[in-house]
Enzyme design. Structure first.
Site, PDB file in Angstrom:
ATOM      1  N   ASP A 164       1.095  -1.100  -0.194  1.00  0.00           N
ATOM      2  CA  ASP A 164       0.028   0.047   0.204  1.00  0.00           C
ATOM      3  C   ASP A 164       0.787   1.484  -0.043  1.00  0.00           C
ATOM      4  OD1 ASP A 164      -2.088  -1.583   0.220  1.00  0.00           O
ATOM      5  OD2 ASP A 164      -2.296  -1.164   2.306  1.00  0.00           O
TER       6      ASP A 164
HETATM    7  N1  URA Z   1      -1.147  -6.016   3.444  1.00  0.00           N
HETATM    8  C1  URA Z   1      -1.971  -4.539   3.709  1.00  0.00           C
HETATM    9  O1  URA Z   1      -2.584  -4.369   4.494  1.00  0.00           O
HETATM   10  N2  URA Z   1      -0.715  -3.646   3.253  1.00  0.00           N
HETATM   11  C2  URA Z   1       0.106  -3.894   2.337  1.00  0.00           C
HETATM   12  O2  URA Z   1       0.508  -3.298   1.689  1.00  0.00           O
HETATM   13  C3  URA Z   1       0.552  -5.113   2.262  1.00  0.00           C
HETATM   14  C4  URA Z   1       0.352  -6.407   3.077  1.00  0.00           C
END
Ligand code: URA
Length: 238
Positions: free
Chosen positions: A104
């Site tokens: 993310d």
């Molecule tokens: N899980 C999440 O919630 N975000 C990420 O970036 C990776 C795994």
């Protein structure tokens, strides 16, 4: 066998036009001999290529480990935000690499970047059970019952049942907790959604391991390096 100008363009030595004039200027040697014909075909793996006296290490694929910073998106292109590819030097961008899976925008840590499509598929397929390990800070305490829920497979709020995952508690009190989570799949927002289904929120998330590759101390956020031969071999065994 490939054209000399195409080989150099693939390596980021400029546009085909710029490379043509570099070659015409006598700045390129193949097996020790100056070559002035840009269309000559050579085998880049078995010829010694020099540009302005520097030996070229020809390769088809690149493998990069980045410590992804906050605020950057895991994509090759984005209309609004800076991408992990924008951070790379042009000589790496020339290989047209892409991130292996996604983190993310606000997640930091280990991100692999490559142009090796086969390896990418192998690494992201849940069938292959590649461990992804995250360090996370949670706004509420966690306890043994949460470890059990992760082990059995968390059911997300949308009804999806996750594969078994490992929750390790580093520290937990009334103010929140610090944990390590190991998952083998990579659904969108997976870790955040897993904690949400337990009515808790992830306030900080950093990936620290992807299969055999670990994020080392000393590689600061926004920095990256090429994987070593041993690291590449270890991933190809997956
Ligand atoms: N899980 C999440 O919630 N975000 C990420 O970036 C990776 C795994």
């Amino acid at each position: 066998m490939d054209r000399l100008d195409k080989i150099l363009a693939n390596l980021g030595y400029g546009t085909r036009k710029e490379i043509k004039s570099t070659i015409k200027n006598g700045e390129v040697k193949v097996d020790g001999i100056v070559v002035k014909d840009n269309s000559i075909k050579i085998d880049p793996y078995n010829c010694k290529i020099e540009v302005r006296g520097n030996n070229i290490d020809y390769r088809k694929y690149i493998y990069i480990l980045m410590n992804k910073p906050d605020g950057v998106v895991s994509a090759t292109f984005d209309n609004l935000d800076e991408t992990v590819i924008d951070i790379l030097e042009p000589r790496y961008q020339a290989f047209k690499p892409f991130p292996v899976g996604r983190l993310d925008k606000d997640t930091r840590g280990l991100l692999l970047i490559t142009n090796d499509g086969d390896l990418n598929h192998r690494l992201i397929s849940p069938k292959n059970h590649v461990d992804k390990v995250y360090y996370a800070e949670i706004d509420r305490p966690v306890d043994k019952s949460d470890i059990d829920k992760f082990e059995k497979g968390i059911v997300l709020k949308d009804g999806y049942k996750c594969m078994p995952a490992k929750l390790k508690i580093i520290e937990s009190d009334e103010d929140g907790s610090r944990v390590e989570v190991t998952i083998q799949e990579g659904k969108f927002h997976q870790i955040k959604k897993m904690f949400n289904s337990l009515e808790k929120n992830v306030v900080y998330l950093r990936r620290i391991r992807f299969g055999p590759i670990k994020l080392e101390e000393g590689l600061e956020e926004g920095e990256y390096r090429e994987l070593s031969k041993e690291e590449i071999e270890s991933m190809k065994k997956i």
